[in-house]
Design an enzyme around this catalytic site. Structure first.
Site, PDB file in Angstrom:
ATOM      1  N   ARG A 177       5.109 -10.820  13.769  1.00 30.84           N
ATOM      2  CA  ARG A 177       3.849 -11.580  13.735  1.00 30.84           C
ATOM      3  C   ARG A 177       4.126 -13.082  13.754  1.00 30.84           C
ATOM      4  O   ARG A 177       5.072 -13.550  13.124  1.00 30.84           O
ATOM      5  CB  ARG A 177       3.053 -11.246  12.463  1.00 30.84           C
ATOM      6  CG  ARG A 177       2.413  -9.877  12.507  1.00 30.84           C
ATOM      7  CD  ARG A 177       1.765  -9.533  11.175  1.00 30.84           C
ATOM      8  NE  ARG A 177       2.287  -8.266  10.678  1.00 30.84           N
ATOM      9  CZ  ARG A 177       2.151  -7.827   9.437  1.00 30.84           C
ATOM     10  NH1 ARG A 177       1.503  -8.542   8.545  1.00 30.84           N
ATOM     11  NH2 ARG A 177       2.665  -6.672   9.079  1.00 30.84           N
ATOM     12  N   GLU A 215       6.224  -1.141  -5.027  1.00 30.14           N
ATOM     13  CA  GLU A 215       4.774  -1.016  -4.903  1.00 30.14           C
ATOM     14  C   GLU A 215       4.273   0.338  -5.401  1.00 30.14           C
ATOM     15  O   GLU A 215       3.209   0.421  -6.002  1.00 30.14           O
ATOM     16  CB  GLU A 215       4.347  -1.271  -3.451  1.00 30.14           C
ATOM     17  CG  GLU A 215       4.424  -2.761  -3.135  1.00 30.14           C
ATOM     18  CD  GLU A 215       4.174  -3.110  -1.684  1.00 30.14           C
ATOM     19  OE1 GLU A 215       5.072  -2.858  -0.868  1.00 30.14           O
ATOM     20  OE2 GLU A 215       3.100  -3.618  -1.374  1.00 30.14           O
ATOM     21  N   HIS A 227      -0.571  -7.757   0.181  1.00 35.15           N
ATOM     22  CA  HIS A 227       0.618  -7.515  -0.660  1.00 35.15           C
ATOM     23  C   HIS A 227       0.310  -7.744  -2.143  1.00 35.15           C
ATOM     24  O   HIS A 227       1.208  -8.040  -2.935  1.00 35.15           O
ATOM     25  CB  HIS A 227       1.791  -8.466  -0.299  1.00 35.15           C
ATOM     26  CG  HIS A 227       2.415  -8.218   1.032  1.00 35.15           C
ATOM     27  ND1 HIS A 227       2.809  -9.253   1.859  1.00 35.15           N
ATOM     28  CD2 HIS A 227       2.718  -7.087   1.685  1.00 35.15           C
ATOM     29  CE1 HIS A 227       3.323  -8.759   2.965  1.00 35.15           C
ATOM     30  NE2 HIS A 227       3.281  -7.440   2.897  1.00 35.15           N
ATOM     31  N   ASN A 266       0.001   6.802   0.194  1.00 34.88           N
ATOM     32  CA  ASN A 266      -0.197   5.656   1.094  1.00 34.88           C
ATOM     33  C   ASN A 266      -0.454   6.247   2.481  1.00 34.88           C
ATOM     34  O   ASN A 266       0.470   6.678   3.161  1.00 34.88           O
ATOM     35  CB  ASN A 266       1.060   4.791   1.081  1.00 34.88           C
ATOM     36  CG  ASN A 266       0.915   3.557   1.958  1.00 34.88           C
ATOM     37  OD1 ASN A 266      -0.100   3.400   2.646  1.00 34.88           O
ATOM     38  ND2 ASN A 266       1.917   2.707   1.938  1.00 34.88           N
ATOM     39  N   ARG A 301      -3.173   3.855  -2.296  1.00 36.08           N
ATOM     40  CA  ARG A 301      -3.112   2.484  -1.805  1.00 36.08           C
ATOM     41  C   ARG A 301      -4.263   2.292  -0.816  1.00 36.08           C
ATOM     42  O   ARG A 301      -4.415   3.064   0.127  1.00 36.08           O
ATOM     43  CB  ARG A 301      -1.790   2.251  -1.088  1.00 36.08           C
ATOM     44  CG  ARG A 301      -1.733   0.885  -0.495  1.00 36.08           C
ATOM     45  CD  ARG A 301      -0.433   0.645   0.226  1.00 36.08           C
ATOM     46  NE  ARG A 301      -0.435  -0.715   0.714  1.00 36.08           N
ATOM     47  CZ  ARG A 301       0.176  -1.101   1.811  1.00 36.08           C
ATOM     48  NH1 ARG A 301       0.847  -0.254   2.527  1.00 36.08           N
ATOM     49  NH2 ARG A 301       0.122  -2.351   2.195  1.00 36.08           N
TER      50      ARG A 301
END
Ligand code: ADP
Length: 396
Positions: free
Chosen positions: A241, A384, A180, A7, A91
């Site tokens: 956010r 993940e 996601h 990643n 990823r």
């Protein structure tokens, strides 16, 4: 099969070596401050202490070679030879409309990912740097790109189109993509299994509540809607956010505060959400503590977060025309009993009842709903990296 999961960010590279057969993580680590004066590699072989080495990494290729050295090191390595790594799973944040599933990486695939750079200017170029670095150091090892957006490519147009003049979709592909995806796919599948549902005949809501947060509606194993949009800024209230706001607020703040677009985007991405509302922290552990100490702003931020989650769940249940199961996952979803309880309290009208004792558990697969609850509710920890490793093996 031993799969190296990568990643890659602009100045960091996270990795895990996973045995996809036993699901065992053999080693996990991160290279940080790549390209800076002093970088650091943190490497943890399974069941042993973490090793930390300060070292200058001029570029990502240097970082990847350090990772490979660490994995094969006599003292703290976990494999005796690089040939034991049979595949690399990368990823990749944005696959645009080009990628509806993971894919073996070829030069054409790299070009197609590059064409999506515009859609994720902070992430995709970094992901590509990681891919190229691995390709140059592991020439004969097959590599697979696993996209955050791919799982949501099954959304119907009424879910993914914005009500803008069509030219903006035609010219720039401005639409909802969702993110996601690896987590939503993995958790919905696990959830079906855990609840004894046939995924091919199921309606599942996945609440991925972490620092970044999104909810998806998964019908018969396919995503039909999700809360993040063109970028990961929309939808739920998140750590920093804002999630959904009226777009006119941007113009209003720009005029009142004399801010330019970059400054406002920074405000919405980095200074808003739970952090901005509470003025305490983006971390729910701090928010809970502040609430317990009577902090009013923390309480309001928490409640706004929960309310937004509930609105998305409610909307998606209508979109799916019903619901069999609701899964909570990611940092907040797996660890915060109050978030889960407060969300489920709103959903009492659906016949959802929660086992308070089970809800105290953290970070493990657990059924929260009581046996007589009309809808199953559970915590399914996301993974993940394992999902990327499994996907890599499946594609190969
Ligand atoms: P991301 O991958 O988006 O960075 P994570 O899924 O790792 O986020 O979630 C991180 C967040 O999880 C933290 O910011 C914090 O809000 C929350 N979290 C972690 N542990 C706990 C806990 N014990 N109680 C409440 N919230 C927690």
């Amino acid at each position: 099969m031993k799969v190296l999961v990568i990643n890659c960010g602009s100045s960091s590279l996270k990795y895990q070596l996973i045995d996809s057969d036993t699901k065992q993580v053999l080693a996990v680590g991160i290279c940080e401050r790549i390209g800076l004066e002093i970088g650091v590699i943190k490497h943890t072989p399974a069941g042993r202490d973490r090793i930390e080495n300060k070292v200058k990494m001029d570029n990502h290729e240097v970082a990847v070679s350090l990772v490979l050295n660490a994995l094969t090191d006599k003292e703290y390595g976990v494999i005796s030879d690089l040939s034991e790594i049979q595949a690399v799973g990368h990823r990749v944040v944005h696959g645009g409309e080009k990628f509806a599933s993971s894919t073996v990486i070829t030069e054409e695939v790299i070009q197609a990912i590059e064409e999506c750079n515009d859609l994720a200017p902070l992430h995709n170029p970094a992901n590509l740097i990681g891919i190229r670095a691995c390709m140059s150091l592991m020439k004969d090892v097959p590599m697979v790109a696993v996209f955050d957006t791919a799982f949501h490519q099954t959304m119907p147009e009424e879910a993914y189109l914005y009500a803008l003049p069509t030219e903006y979709y035609d010219k720039y592909k401005i639409r909802k993509y969702g993110f996601h995806g690896t987590s939503h796919s993995y958790v919905s599948e696990r959830m079906a299994d855990f609840c004894g549902l046939d995924i091919k005949n199921s309606k599942i809501i996945v609440c991925h509540l972490g620092n970044g947060a999104s909810i998806s509606a998964v019908v018969n194993g396919k995503s039909i809607d999700t809360s993040m949009g063109f970028t990961p800024l929309s939808g739920l209230v998140m750590g920093t956010r804002s999630g959904d706001i009226d777009p006119s607020i941007i113009e209003f703040i720009a005029k009142k505060e004399n801010k330019n677009l970059d400054e406002i985007m920074h405000l919405l991405n980095k200074e808003s959400g739970v952090q901005g509302m509470s003025q305490v922290s983006s971390d729910f552990r701090d928010i809970n503590e502040a609430m317990n100490n009577g902090n009013e702003k923390a309480r309001i931020a928490f409640n706004v977060f929960v309310y937004r989650v509930v609105k998305y769940i409610g909307g998606f249940i209508a979109s799916m025309n019903g619901v069999d199961a609701i899964a909570f996952t990611a940092g907040v979803g797996e660890n915060d009993p109050k978030v889960r309880y407060d969300v489920c309290k709103y959903l009492g009208f659906l016949g959802i009842t929660i086992d308070q004792e089970a809800n105290k558990l953290r970070g493990e697969e657990v059924m929260l709903s009581t046996p007589d609850s009309k809808v199953k509710v559970a915590v399914i920890p996301t993974n993940e990296e394992l999902a990327i490793a499994r996907e890599t093996v499946a594609i190969l």
